[in-house]
Design a protein around this motif. Structure first.
Motif, PDB file in Angstrom:
ATOM      1  N   ALA A  36       0.831  -1.215   0.000  1.00  0.00           N
ATOM      2  CA  ALA A  36       0.000   0.000   0.000  1.00  0.00           C
ATOM      3  C   ALA A  36       0.858   1.254   0.000  1.00  0.00           C
ATOM      4  N   TRP A  37       1.975   1.213   0.705  1.00  0.00           N
ATOM      5  CA  TRP A  37       2.876   2.374   0.747  1.00  0.00           C
ATOM      6  C   TRP A  37       3.448   2.678  -0.640  1.00  0.00           C
ATOM      7  N   CYS A  40       0.680   4.109  -2.800  1.00  0.00           N
ATOM      8  CA  CYS A  40       0.388   5.510  -2.467  1.00  0.00           C
ATOM      9  C   CYS A  40       1.514   6.427  -2.941  1.00  0.00           C
ATOM     10  N   PHE A 306      -2.136   8.502   4.277  1.00  0.00           N
ATOM     11  CA  PHE A 306      -1.835   7.079   4.483  1.00  0.00           C
ATOM     12  C   PHE A 306      -0.973   6.888   5.729  1.00  0.00           C
TER      13      PHE A 306
END
Length: 963
Positions: A36-37, A40, A306
């Motif tokens: 996810a990092w 993003c 995030f």
């Protein structure tokens, strides 16, 4: 030694499973977080690039607007148009002030009759008579473009404006600031048809003198005005590139020496980045550099959001894992859920990685395709612009062939006949062939006579007739020994044409850009040479460049549309009539094209814009024409094609994602089928045994011979022993009447809806005599197999009582049924009962019952309904015996409903709504069972959880019964 080693091994053995579980779940958590990092971060970088490019485009538009305001021509063009519009809304002309000093801008206001008005207020009224005469000439030429000016009119126009040619130029270009430098005047002129206060018509005439304008003042006003519109986010400045000490900056700031050197350097791009600042520059023709600057915009908070979410959620999850490991907490999770979690995390992580890679590739691929399309578009536009000169190569071949034929001594009328046809088709404006003395031997159009001035062609004829003899004499004089081109100019060549005689002769036999008396033309000029190497005639062929360019653009646009699927558009660099816009004038309302037109006009470099035109998403490229020097060219490319091309590999990624998910699903199904399904079947069989059901009871088989197989075998034997008890529920279903009963004019029908595993109702109807029909509905208060057996025995007992024992009384039928249960079965008969006998001979119904069952009688004539409620008692009680048998009229056309307690509330609320439709259907349908079942199912849906029944009795009319 052995004891300590044993303690250590015991410690590691005790903690190995909790620590392994912690590490497993920790990495299971880290993998999606890292994915996810990265996702993003990719999205954030893409958004930042888009935001930076958007800011640079916005700043480029601002600097283009500043350049337009700093250019005297465009500045006063817009200022005069706004001034003209101001008269429409003002209450008095005195309320409108001038927009510049009198020595820069001379303004003359007239009423509809052409009389000069005293405006601007406070200024002396000078040149009144001559300005009114000039306006009269201007309006006359406007109404009749072919009219000629007398010598007196020419003198008046020359005295007022400096050259009588200004009248024709202004008349052809209303509401446009016209530059008269081509006819030797250092001034601009414009006139407007305006609307004066009070709705009166009028005219505004203006002369602008550029020598009196301060370029520094215009630049200062430009940055001051744009600063008000843009706000404090932006900083604007101007620098004189010839003298950097002359500069200014908005908001009271000063430019440092280092900044001046950087911003005044040569070769800077129109938009660039220095440190954390963005810059956009634009240079004016006067050598002033206009600068727009701003700090880098804040990046989108996507990644920051995030991380904020991660800071909130991740510590909680880590603390939970530590607590679970430290205190050795175990959670009882089903094997299916565990498999779902493991495979779910794996699948989601893989999907996220693939989708992130697909998104990143799609963005980069799209950027690459956009860059390729931009480069290709510029190449196409440059090729179109470059080929304009080559497009009239055939004309040169034709014209040179005509000259060769004329030189051989042919008849001009026959040789030059194709030029007459071309002039009629508007492929050329004028064509003329003269002898060495300037006398016309051929003209197209032929109706133009020397001295006449009823059309614009007459002006070309008069000018060319005087110029041709001078050109021939000058050429012939150069053929004499020791002489060159004549320096004499008896007909005023320099005042009539933008080129001297030497220039015409030096470029003869080519298409030359020549301005005749202020009109720009593309002219072919050549001489007929005889055997003595002297000129005997001169051929002039005059074209209007704009018409040639429009025709060329039309052909080029069709070729581009067929070959590449792109659309070509062109705007004149200076505002002109609507016919000068290609392909249509309405494109000027499209924002991407108009912004690019403005930007290219100021920067003269290729520019691009992404936007929407005619509800289509497009990418537009624009360049300034060089051979097509009157136009800015645009290439409109559909963006959907670029997006689809970039999406191709993304679709492959998505297909791979779907295939991986399908593989994981198949693998999960295999594991569940071999292990989880038998375990779940054990649980299902145990639940079915508890609930006395038999639908889900199956033999459980494991693929491996272990203790689970023994358990399943024993459980299966136990279930088979009990299965016969669970089949009691299905016995009752087979006792319901399968078909409706039609007895004379009466139809008896019914249905039952089962939304529960508990079957607690039964109904029956039968014919018991020639004139009697019997209907019965019972609901028991028991459950399970007891309810099924009770309902089955009650149904058989009622049939025995009515058909074998010939009991034709509803009261005695229910009374005998209660006695049968109480005496023979030694059981209490509880629940709700209703019995109805239809007497066909007397058109009456007799009914008895107890409990919550209702009877609804419907009269089709009046539309009234009567609800009959029984006493809330049980069979055998004194209240039941006291009611006995009741009766009601059941005439032809009437309908009776015997309603289960489950449907009781629904009938009370729904019946009035469906009553008209039900009565209408009863006249055509032999039975209302299907209609009533549909209405009840749609009304109840999942609102009830029990089985329920409804009986329908219809007494048809004679005609209905026959049908």
């Amino acid at each position: 030694m052995d004891q300590s080693k044993g303690r250590r091994s015991g410690f590691f053995k005790a903690w190995r499973e909790p620590l392994g579980s912690f590490v497993f779940f920790f990495f299971l958590l880290v993998l999606p977080v890292v994915t996810a990092w990265l996702s993003c971060e990719t999205i954030q970088a893409n958004l930042e690039r888009e935001q930076q490019q958007q800011s640079l485009d916005e700043m480029a538009e601002m600097t283009a607007h500043m350049a337009r305001l700093a250019n005297p021509e465009t500045y006063f063009q817009e200022a005069l148009r706004r001034l003209n519009d101001s008269f429409r809304w003002a209450s008095e002309t005195a309320d409108i002030g001038r927009i510049s000093r009198p020595e820069i801008l001379e303004l003359f206001l007239f009423d509809a009759a052409g009389n000069r008005l005293n405006w601007p207020a406070g200024e002396p009224l000078t040149k009144k008579k001559i300005s009114e005469d000039y306006l009269r000439l201007l309006l006359e030429i406007r109404r009749n473009p072919g009219a000629s000016l007398t010598r007196r009119d020419q003198s008046v126009a020359t005295s007022f404006s400096g050259n009588y040619s200004t009248v024709g130029n202004l008349a052809r270009n209303p509401e446009t600031l016209v530059n008269f430098q081509g006819i030797g005047l250092r001034k601009y002129g414009a006139w407007f048809e305006t609307r004066l206060p009070g709705g009166k018509e009028g005219y505004l005439l203006a002369w602008m003198h550029p020598e009196s304008i301060s370029r520094y003042q215009l630049a200062e006003e430009a940055i001051r005005k744009i600063q008000k519109l843009a706000g404090k986010t932006f900083v604007f400045a101007w620098i004189d590139l010839n003298d950097m000490l002359n500069n200014s900056c908005s908001a009271g700031r000063r430019l440092q020496e280092v900044g001046l050197r950087l911003l005044a350097a040569e070769g800077l791009k129109s938009g660039f980045k220095l440190a954390n600042e963005l810059f956009a520059i634009n240079d004016t023709p006067e050598g002033i550099r206009l600068v727009c600057a701003r700090q880098m915009p804040l990046p989108p908070p996507f990644l920051q959001t995030f991380f904020n979410l991660l800071r909130t959620v991740l510590p909680v999850i880590v603390l939970f894992l530590i607590w679970k490991t430290a205190f050795r907490v175990r959670f009882d999770l089903s094997a299916s859920l565990q498999f779902l979690m493991i495979f779910g995390f794996t699948a989601l992580t893989g999907v996220a990685i693939l989708l992130t890679a697909s998104m990143a590739y799609k963005y980069e691929k799209q950027n690459s395709l956009v860059a390729d399309n931009k480069q290709r578009a510029v190449e196409i536009l440059e090729k179109i612009d470059r080929n304009f000169s080559a497009s009239y190569g055939d004309l040169l071949h034709q014209y040179r062939h005509l000259i060769s034929q004329l030189s051989q001594g042919g008849e001009p009328e026959k040789i030059l006949a194709p030029l007459t046809l071309a002039q009629k088709e508007e492929n050329l404006a004028f064509a003329g062939f003269t002898d060495q003395f300037g006398n016309f031997l051929f003209k197209a159009p032929a109706a133009v006579y020397a001295g006449a001035a009823d059309s614009i062609e007459s002006k070309y004829a008069n000018l060319i007739g005087g110029m041709a003899g001078q050109v021939v004499r000058t050429f012939n004089s150069s053929r004499m020994p020791g002489t060159t081109y004549s320096e004499s100019d008896p007909v005023g060549m320099r005042s009539l044409s933008s080129r001297p005689v030497e220039g015409l002769l030096g470029n003869r036999s080519t298409l030359q850009n020549i301005t005749f008396d202020g009109d720009e033309t593309l002219t072919f000029m050549d001489l007929t040479i005889n055997e003595g190497d002297t000129a005997s005639g001169c051929l002039f062929i005059v074209h209007e460049p704009r018409k040639m360019q429009i025709k060329y653009l039309s052909l080029a646009g069709q070729n581009i549309s067929r070959s590449a699927g792109f659309e070509l558009a062109a705007f004149p660099k200076r505002h002109s009539e609507k016919g000068a816009y290609y392909p249509r004038f309405s494109y000027t309302a499209e924002l991407p094209l108009w912004k690019l037109h403005d930007l290219v006009n100021q920067t003269q470099v290729s520019s691009f814009r992404h936007g929407r035109i005619d509800d289509r998403e497009v990418l537009v490229a624009a360049i300034a024409g060089h051979n097509l020097k009157n136009y800015n060219l645009f290439l409109i490319m559909p963006f959907e094609r670029i997006r689809a091309e970039a999406q191709k590999l993304s679709n492959i990624f998505i297909a791979a994602t779907v295939m991986s998910l399908l593989f994981i699903m198949v693998l999960s199904l295999i594991l569940v089928k071999s292990l989880i399904t038998p375990v779940s079947m054990l649980a299902a069989n145990a639940t079915a045994l508890q609930n006395r059901r038999n639908e889900t009871v199956e033999t459980v088989v494991f693929s491996e011979a272990n203790e689970l197989e023994s358990i399943s075998t024993g459980l299966t034997d136990l279930i088979l022993k009990v299965r016969e008890f669970n089949e009691g529920r299905s016995v009752k279903r087979h006792l319901l009447p399968p078909e409706p009963l039609r007895h004379g004019a009466v139809t008896l029908d019914g249905f039952q809806i089962a939304n529960s595993r508990e079957e607690r109702e039964i109904y029956n109807f039968s014919r018991i005599d020639e004139n009697l029909s019997f209907a019965f509905l019972m609901r028991t208060d028991l459950s399970g197999i007891e309810a099924s057996l009770t309902l089955s025995m009650a149904r058989m007992a009622v049939r025995l009582i009515t058909e074998e024992l010939n009991v034709h009384s509803t009261y005695h039928c229910i009374k005998d049924l209660e006695e049968y249960f109480r005496i023979n079965l030694r059981r209490r008969l509880g629940g709700d009962l209703a019995a109805i006998i239809v007497n066909h001979a007397e058109n009456r119904i007799l009914y008895s019952g107890c409990g919550a069952i209702k009877i609804v009688l419907i009269d089709p004539v009046s539309g009234n309904t009567e609800k009959i409620q029984f006493s809330a008692t049980e069979p055998g009680t004194s209240e039941f015996h006291a009611e006995g048998t009741r009766e009601a009229e059941f005439a032809p056309g009437r309908i009776a409903l015997i309603v289960s307690p489950v449907f009781s509330d629904m009938c009370s609320s729904r019946l009035p709504q469906i009553l008209p439709e039900m009565l209408a259907r009863s006249k055509t349908d032999p039975t209302l069972r299907e209609y009533m079942q549909q209405q009840i199912e749609s009304a109840c849906a999942s609102g009830f959880t029990e089985s329920a029944s409804l009986l329908v009795l219809q007494h048809h009319e004679s005609g209905e019964q026959k049908s």
